[in-house]
Every structure is written in C-alpha cells, then in structure tokens.
Design a protein around this motif. Structure first.
Motif, PDB file in Angstrom:
ATOM      1  N   TYR A 296       0.868  -1.340  -0.005  1.00  9.87           N
ATOM      2  CA  TYR A 296      -0.079   0.061  -0.050  1.00  9.87           C
ATOM      3  C   TYR A 296       0.883   1.323   0.038  1.00  9.87           C
ATOM      4  O   TYR A 296       0.612   2.185  -0.829  1.00  9.87           O
ATOM      5  CB  TYR A 296      -1.020   0.059   1.235  1.00  9.87           C
ATOM      6  CG  TYR A 296      -1.699   1.054   1.428  1.00  9.87           C
ATOM      7  CD1 TYR A 296      -2.679   1.492   0.248  1.00  9.87           C
ATOM      8  CD2 TYR A 296      -2.115   1.823   2.738  1.00  9.87           C
ATOM      9  CE1 TYR A 296      -3.675   2.424   0.401  1.00  9.87           C
ATOM     10  CE2 TYR A 296      -2.961   2.719   2.644  1.00  9.87           C
ATOM     11  CZ  TYR A 296      -3.776   3.022   1.415  1.00  9.87           C
ATOM     12  OH  TYR A 296      -4.674   4.335   1.577  1.00  9.87           O
ATOM     13  N   GLU A 303      -2.243   4.435  -9.602  1.00 10.24           N
ATOM     14  CA  GLU A 303      -3.082   3.169  -9.058  1.00 10.24           C
ATOM     15  C   GLU A 303      -3.517   3.883  -7.762  1.00 10.24           C
ATOM     16  O   GLU A 303      -4.820   3.255  -7.456  1.00 10.24           O
ATOM     17  CB  GLU A 303      -1.971   2.014  -8.587  1.00 10.24           C
ATOM     18  CG  GLU A 303      -1.276   1.368  -9.765  1.00 10.24           C
ATOM     19  CD  GLU A 303      -2.211   0.916 -10.910  1.00 10.24           C
ATOM     20  OE1 GLU A 303      -2.632  -0.371 -10.377  1.00 10.24           O
ATOM     21  OE2 GLU A 303      -2.594   1.202 -11.784  1.00 10.24           O
ATOM     22  N   LYS A 331       1.822  -7.224  -7.585  1.00 14.46           N
ATOM     23  CA  LYS A 331       0.824  -7.335  -6.615  1.00 14.46           C
ATOM     24  C   LYS A 331       1.231  -8.580  -5.822  1.00 14.46           C
ATOM     25  O   LYS A 331       0.293  -9.023  -5.091  1.00 14.46           O
ATOM     26  CB  LYS A 331      -0.505  -7.616  -7.195  1.00 14.46           C
ATOM     27  CG  LYS A 331      -1.263  -6.283  -7.857  1.00 14.46           C
ATOM     28  CD  LYS A 331      -2.302  -6.480  -8.230  1.00 14.46           C
ATOM     29  CE  LYS A 331      -3.170  -5.334  -8.798  1.00 14.46           C
ATOM     30  NZ  LYS A 331      -2.727  -4.691  -9.919  1.00 14.46           N
ATOM     31  N   LEU A 334       0.724  -8.361  -1.953  1.00 16.28           N
ATOM     32  CA  LEU A 334      -0.762  -8.023  -1.542  1.00 16.28           C
ATOM     33  C   LEU A 334      -1.399  -9.615  -1.793  1.00 16.28           C
ATOM     34  O   LEU A 334      -2.176  -9.952  -0.715  1.00 16.28           O
ATOM     35  CB  LEU A 334      -1.528  -7.320  -2.503  1.00 16.28           C
ATOM     36  CG  LEU A 334      -2.856  -6.878  -2.039  1.00 16.28           C
ATOM     37  CD1 LEU A 334      -3.285  -6.485  -0.820  1.00 16.28           C
ATOM     38  CD2 LEU A 334      -3.611  -6.076  -3.194  1.00 16.28           C
ATOM     39  N   GLN A 335      -1.102 -10.315  -2.724  1.00 19.14           N
ATOM     40  CA  GLN A 335      -1.460 -11.642  -2.844  1.00 19.14           C
ATOM     41  C   GLN A 335      -1.077 -12.471  -1.737  1.00 19.14           C
ATOM     42  O   GLN A 335      -2.021 -13.155  -1.240  1.00 19.14           O
ATOM     43  CB  GLN A 335      -1.313 -12.232  -4.249  1.00 19.14           C
ATOM     44  CG  GLN A 335      -1.860 -11.454  -5.421  1.00 19.14           C
ATOM     45  CD  GLN A 335      -1.239 -11.752  -6.706  1.00 19.14           C
ATOM     46  OE1 GLN A 335      -0.021 -12.424  -6.893  1.00 19.14           O
ATOM     47  NE2 GLN A 335      -2.047 -11.669  -7.845  1.00 19.14           N
ATOM     48  N   LEU A 362      -8.475  -6.840   0.177  1.00 23.13           N
ATOM     49  CA  LEU A 362      -9.323  -6.546  -0.965  1.00 23.13           C
ATOM     50  C   LEU A 362      -9.618  -5.446  -1.372  1.00 23.13           C
ATOM     51  O   LEU A 362      -9.591  -4.920  -2.474  1.00 23.13           O
ATOM     52  CB  LEU A 362     -10.508  -7.547  -0.480  1.00 23.13           C
ATOM     53  CG  LEU A 362     -10.229  -8.968  -0.221  1.00 23.13           C
ATOM     54  CD1 LEU A 362     -11.721  -9.633  -0.041  1.00 23.13           C
ATOM     55  CD2 LEU A 362      -9.724  -9.803  -1.368  1.00 23.13           C
ATOM     56  N   ASN A 365      -6.401  -3.434  -3.469  1.00 17.74           N
ATOM     57  CA  ASN A 365      -6.167  -3.605  -4.535  1.00 17.74           C
ATOM     58  C   ASN A 365      -6.837  -2.823  -5.408  1.00 17.74           C
ATOM     59  O   ASN A 365      -8.036  -2.772  -5.548  1.00 17.74           O
ATOM     60  CB  ASN A 365      -6.761  -5.062  -4.921  1.00 17.74           C
ATOM     61  CG  ASN A 365      -6.480  -5.541  -6.132  1.00 17.74           C
ATOM     62  OD1 ASN A 365      -5.703  -4.748  -7.116  1.00 17.74           O
ATOM     63  ND2 ASN A 365      -6.895  -6.790  -6.631  1.00 17.74           N
ATOM     64  N   ASP A 367      -7.235  -2.844  -8.768  1.00 19.00           N
ATOM     65  CA  ASP A 367      -8.001  -3.432  -9.615  1.00 19.00           C
ATOM     66  C   ASP A 367      -9.110  -4.638  -9.194  1.00 19.00           C
ATOM     67  O   ASP A 367      -9.390  -5.407  -9.802  1.00 19.00           O
ATOM     68  CB  ASP A 367      -6.910  -4.222 -10.641  1.00 19.00           C
ATOM     69  CG  ASP A 367      -6.153  -2.977 -11.358  1.00 19.00           C
ATOM     70  OD1 ASP A 367      -6.633  -2.091 -11.741  1.00 19.00           O
ATOM     71  OD2 ASP A 367      -4.918  -3.353 -11.399  1.00 19.00           O
ATOM     72  N   ALA A 368      -9.360  -4.158  -7.969  1.00 20.58           N
ATOM     73  CA  ALA A 368     -10.329  -5.291  -7.359  1.00 20.58           C
ATOM     74  C   ALA A 368     -11.527  -5.715  -8.118  1.00 20.58           C
ATOM     75  O   ALA A 368     -12.265  -4.648  -8.357  1.00 20.58           O
ATOM     76  CB  ALA A 368     -10.596  -5.097  -5.933  1.00 20.58           C
ATOM     77  N   GLU A 372     -14.698  -9.314  -5.428  1.00 16.75           N
ATOM     78  CA  GLU A 372     -13.769  -9.049  -4.507  1.00 16.75           C
ATOM     79  C   GLU A 372     -14.139  -7.951  -3.471  1.00 16.75           C
ATOM     80  O   GLU A 372     -14.057  -7.960  -2.298  1.00 16.75           O
ATOM     81  CB  GLU A 372     -12.190  -8.801  -5.052  1.00 16.75           C
ATOM     82  CG  GLU A 372     -11.474  -9.838  -5.560  1.00 16.75           C
ATOM     83  CD  GLU A 372     -10.334  -9.688  -6.343  1.00 16.75           C
ATOM     84  OE1 GLU A 372      -9.470 -10.434  -6.468  1.00 16.75           O
ATOM     85  OE2 GLU A 372     -10.185  -8.533  -6.735  1.00 16.75           O
TER      86      GLU A 372
END
Length: 647
Positions: A296, A303, A331, A334-335, A362, A365, A367-368, A372
């Motif tokens: 983050y 982004e 990512k 984050l994943q 979630l 992100n 691009d959630a 999600e």
C-alpha cells in the motif's frame, strides 16, 4: 446457578462454545467492566477449547465433558452445584478447575447414554484484571494450566456402582509443573505465540501482587506446592522452551515494528516466528499486515487514485504511516498478504484482526473485481457488527466502518459511500473513534453535495485532517484540493491550507529528574538506582525476593515497579512529581507537550484516538499506546497519575 456464573452451558466438547457477554476495554460503568472481563474470558476460552479438544494425548474422554465457567465478582464464591464445603476467595485472583460429578478416565466404565461429566472452571475477576492485567496470552496460560489438570487426569474422580464419588485431588509440585507446561502448550496451540513469556510474566506478577508463595488455587486443594518464581523458572528449563522464548521475543519485536510502520523488519520477524509456530493466526495476520502495508505504501499515484480514498489502518500501526506513493506495480506482496489472512481464518474463523485485515487487503487492490469488493464489504460489515458489541474495541470498529464505507463507495458510487459515512459518523464520534482516513473520505463525499450544511461539515472534517496529517502524504494533497473546493462553495477565500500542528507525539522514552538523571523503562535497576541516589528511596520487596520489588521515592512522588532486575513501570502520582515531555515527530512543528500530575490535558485525543484500559494496583488508567504512557484522571478531568510503561 450462582448469580456471577458465566452461565452458557456446553452441549459437547468438540463444539465451539457460546459463552459470556461483551468484550474489551474497561468502561466506567461497573456493568460494562464486568462485560469486558466476561468477553475476554470468552474469547480466550473459545480458542483454548479447540486446542484442547485436538490433544490426542489427553488422559480423559473429552467427548463427554460439559464445561461451565464461573466468574467471581464478589469477595467469596460458594459452590452450590453438587460440591459442598468448598468456599474460597476467588475475587482475590484464585483459579480452580473442579469436577462436579465423575471424571471419565480410560480405567473407568463408560458413562450411561445421555450423561455428562460436569466440570466447572472458576476465575476471580482480579485474576483477569490484576494478575493477567487483561492480557489474553497471560489468561490463556492460566486457563490452559487448569485445562492441563483436567487432561492430565489430576482431578482424581471415578465412578463406582453408579454413584458419583469425588476424590480429593493431590496437586503435587510435579503435577503443578506439568499443568504449567500443558497450559503453555495449549495457549501456543490456540495461537498465542508469546504464551511462554506471558506465563512467566504472570507468575512473576502474582509474586509481586500476592507474594512468592501464594498460589492460584485454594490452599486446601494441594500439597507441596511450588513457589511462583520456581514455576516461572521451571517453564524455561527445557531447551525447546528456550527456543520458544526466543521466538516470542522475535514476535514482540515484530509487533513493535508494525507499530512504528517498519514493514520490512516486521516481515523478517514474523517469517522467523512462523518457522516454529506454523498455525498461529496472530503471526499469520501480522505477517500479512506487514506485506499489505508495504504494498500500500509503495503504490504509485495513478494506481492509488483507483481506490477512491484512504484505507484506514488503525488496528496495528500506532504511528500513522506517511503514504507518499512509489513505484510498486507487482501485486505479489498483496496476494501473499491475502493468503496469510485466509490461512489465519481457516485456523480461527472468528479472529477479527484477520477478518478485518482481509477486507482491507481486498479493498486496497486498485484493480479489485466486483466479487472481491463484495467480499470485502461482507467481511467488514461482519467485523463492524461484532466490534460494535464490544465496549472499547474502538480501533477494530473504526477501521471496519471506515473501510466498509469506502468499499460501498467503490461498489455503488459516491452517493452510496456518503450514506454509509453519514450512518457511521455519529457512532464513531460518540466513542471518540473517528479515524482521520474516515474524516478525509467523508469530507470528500460531502464536497459534491448541494447542501450548505454538508459543505460546512466537510470544512470541519478537512481542517482536523489537514492539521494532523503530514504534508508529505499523498492524501494530504487530496484533502488540500478538497479544502479549496469547499471554501469556494462556502464563498470563503481558500487562503492558506491549515498548517499541520504537533501531529504525532513520539513515545515517552524517559523521565528526567530534577537532579539531572534520567529513568527509562526496561533499564537495569542498578542504573535507575544511580539516578535516584540524591533522593530518599524506600525499597519494598516482594517476599524478600531481591529481583522483584517496588521503589518508592516520596521526594519525587515517584514509584518504580522493578521485576527481574529491570524497571517495568514508572509511576508519578503527586503534583510535585516531574513532568514528562513529549516531542513531535516533526521537528519545529508546535510546542512540546508536557504531561504533569494535577494539570488538565486540553485535548486527550491529541495523544491518540484509541486507548486501552490498564489497571495498575487498584487504579484504572487509560493507556495511549502510541506514546507508551497511561494516564489516570480525577473527577475534574485533571491528570491524577502518569505511568511510563515498558514495551
């Protein structure tokens, strides 16, 4: 059933128990205080029961055990459920796990169909608040100790000719040591990776408060009982235990890194701990949080704009991270964080920090997907409902409601977000728990309104946000833009954006005494003694144990609590006591903050929005985690006591 009973009954050992009332910080009202203690016991018990049920080495048949918890809130607790002649002062911190019927061991015949073995665990309220100091890991070790007596067959009952016969238990030194080891083992299996250090601290604390020879159980229930300090030492003799001790210290170092926003060192700490505690939901969640925040903090501006607002992260970091923006495009962190949270929830499905953090991950992100974001909203809504029922769990509630509104905004647009902010704001404001991220996001949603009252609300929210946020933050720039817009709508010149004040106070690391010396939490007693040499100091030992004592310096209105040769707590209780001075995290911004007994604190929220309850002796304090200082207030809201706390 006694009126102080935690009355939820258990239909079967392998079920997750439904116990008690409400959790967390101690509210002023007695009813809230008791609810806090009950919920804390409930939370710890729920995790321990799962760990104990999985113990394949248990010497008793746990499938037929029915457990009841009794919480003593008065001076004495009399048994009235099948056991006579057993009355003891549970309020003073005693604990007991007592069979009220027969206990099934492999040597006993099977119970008739439909019959249960009834076990009662009794806990004194001050055991929770004084000896365990309301710390879940300590309480888990103590309750685990009582479970250990059960699973190791120490309670000594049997069935003869269909009649229940209760035999007197003989809790020898060896059995006490064995139960201590079992208690740590169960607490660790329940996810408390610092169980060993917590158990050790608990026995040391009991020695300080009650004396080295005072046990947790009634004195009529055992023979040849070890002293509390012997028990603390015995826990660490095993080489494996020493490794666990080191892991616990590493865990605590990781927590400190999280609090300071040092994400990379925190990852190193928790990765190391996981090698030994693979199934710890706390460690998995903390590691996930460190990776999530690293992702983050490094997101580039393009982004970050996709998220639509600032994500609230109060639960772990006591110092708000400065989000400047970076070049993070992968990512993977984050994943991985999401994977850690899901693993933690698989182990402990109701572990709120993991559930709340998964919702935030979630949401973070850019691009959630819709699926999600819907999952994030559902998780955060569930956390908010649970946290709202827990008096004092403001950090969890604040994060959940702030992030839920942002999730709804991403799903349904600005109007959906604004409605959620409007609904949540009165609740959070009443608890003095409105996160700065919430204020900025709410203000941004109000700027687009056509109602003047909304613009005025936005102006107020933005002023508070801008004066408490670093100009280096990306979100400060967003708020400054909104400030200009709302001033224009109100017909006021935007002028200069409100300047940041003393934004974040650095932890109070020491106390300077008039003679020029300094006292530090965690420093060796020999060094503190040297600083106090010019003053009259009275040493009050705990059972003549030279490593655990209280030092009272009446000249300074000062008390030190010394344990294992180091200063643990520095207490100031008189108007003649020296002041503690805090510095801002940004040099030259605002005056230094002086905390002094007898003086009011103009804005308590300035020390941090979230406080934890802390009981020192019989006094109730508010712990401001961010600065490592606890304050006691009198009826006129003046500072009546200051405690400088070790880490």
């Amino acid at each position: 059933m006694n009126k102080n009973a935690l009355t939820e009954r258990v239909p079967a050992w392998l079920l997750v128990f439904l116990l008690l009332g409400m959790l967390q910080a101690v509210a002023p009202a007695a009813a809230d205080e008791e609810a806090v203690v009950k919920q804390l016991v409930s939370d710890v018990a729920r995790q321990l029961e799962v760990a104990v049920a999985a113990d394949q080495a248990s010497q008793v048949d746990l499938s037929r055990v029915r457990l009841t918890y009794l919480l003593a809130t008065e001076g004495e607790l009399a048994w009235n459920a099948g056991v006579t002649g057993s009355v003891f002062e549970a309020e003073n911190g005693l604990a007991l796990c007592q069979p009220r019927h027969s206990l099934v061991t492999p040597a006993d015949r099977a119970l008739p169909e439909g019959e249960w073995v009834d076990i009662t665990m009794v806990l004194g309220r001050s055991l929770v608040t004084r000896m365990c100091e309301s710390q879940p890991a300590r309480l888990a070790a103590v309750m685990g100790h009582e479970f250990g007596h059960l699973t190791l067959g120490h309670l000594g009952t049997s069935i003869t000719a269909g009649t229940d016969m209760l035999k007197a238990a003989s809790l020898t030194r060896e059995r006490e040591f064995a139960a201590d080891q079992a208690g740590v083992r169960y607490a660790e299996a329940a996810g408390y990776v610092n169980a060993l250090s917590a158990a050790t601290d608990c026995w040391v604390r009991l020695s300080e408060v009650r004396g080295n020879t005072t046990p947790l159980e009634p004195t009529t229930a055992f023979h040849d009982h070890p002293t509390n300090l012997e028990r603390a030492a015995e826990l660490q003799r095993d080489p494996k235990r020493r490794e666990q001790w080191r892991a616990a210290l590493t865990f605590e170092n990781g927590v400190m890194c999280l609090q300071l926003g040092e994400w990379e060192p925190a990852q190193i700490c928790f990765t190391s701990v996981l090698k030994q505690f693979k199934d710890s939901p706390e460690t998995l969640t903390n590691l996930g949080y460190a990776k999530m925040m690293s992702f983050y903090a490094g997101l580039p501006v393009v982004e970050r704009r996709k998220i639509g607002g600032e994500v609230s992260c109060l639960a772990f970091a006591t110092v708000r991270p400065v989000i400047r923006g970076g070049t993070q495009t992968q990512k993977t962190p984050l994943q991985q964080a999401i994977g850690h949270y899901r693993a933690a929830l698989k182990i402990a499905p109701e572990f709120l920090p993991a559930k709340s953090s998964l919702g935030a991950a979630l949401l973070i992100n850019p691009d959630a997907s819709v699926a999600e974001l819907n999952e994030a909203a559902a998780l955060l809504d569930a956390v908010a409902v649970q946290a709202d029922k827990r008096p004092g769990d403001e950090a969890t509630l604040a994060d959940a409601r702030a992030n839920l509104a942002l999730a709804k905004q991403r799903l349904g647009g600005p109007e959906a977000g604004r409605l959620e902010y409007q609904d949540a704001y009165p609740l959070l404001e009443a608890r003095n728990a409105v996160p700065l991220a919430f204020k900025a996001n709410y203000a941004s949603s109000l700027v687009a309104s056509a109602v003047r009252a909304d613009w005025e609300m936005a102006e107020s929210l933005l002023r508070d946000y801008l004066t408490r946020t670093s100009p280096e933050s990306y979100y400060y720039q967003v708020a400054a833009r909104d400030w200009g817009l709302v001033c224009g709508k109100l017909g006021r010149p935007a002028g200069k954006v409100p300047a940041p004040e003393a934004l974040t106070w650095l932890p109070g690391t020491h106390l300077t005494v008039p003679a020029g010396g300094s006292l530090f939490p965690q420093e060796p007693w020999a060094e503190a003694k040297e600083a106090l040499a010019p003053y009259k100091a009275l040493i009050v030992p705990a059972e003549n144990d030279g490593t655990n004592f209280t030092c009272v310096c009446s000249d300074l209105g000062l008390t030190l609590r010394v344990s294992r040769g180091a200063v643990r707590v520095i207490l100031l209780s008189a108007e003649t006591s020296p002041a503690i001075t805090l510095k801002s995290d940004r040099e030259g911004l605002g005056p230094k903050l002086s905390l002094k007994v007898g003086q009011p604190l103009s804005n308590p929220a300035e020390l941090g929005l979230m406080t934890d309850p802390l009981t020192i002796g019989s006094d109730k304090y508010k712990l401001y985690r961010q600065v490592g200082i606890a304050l006691k207030f009198d009826d006129q809201d003046r500072i009546a006591g200051i405690a400088l706390i070790s880490g």
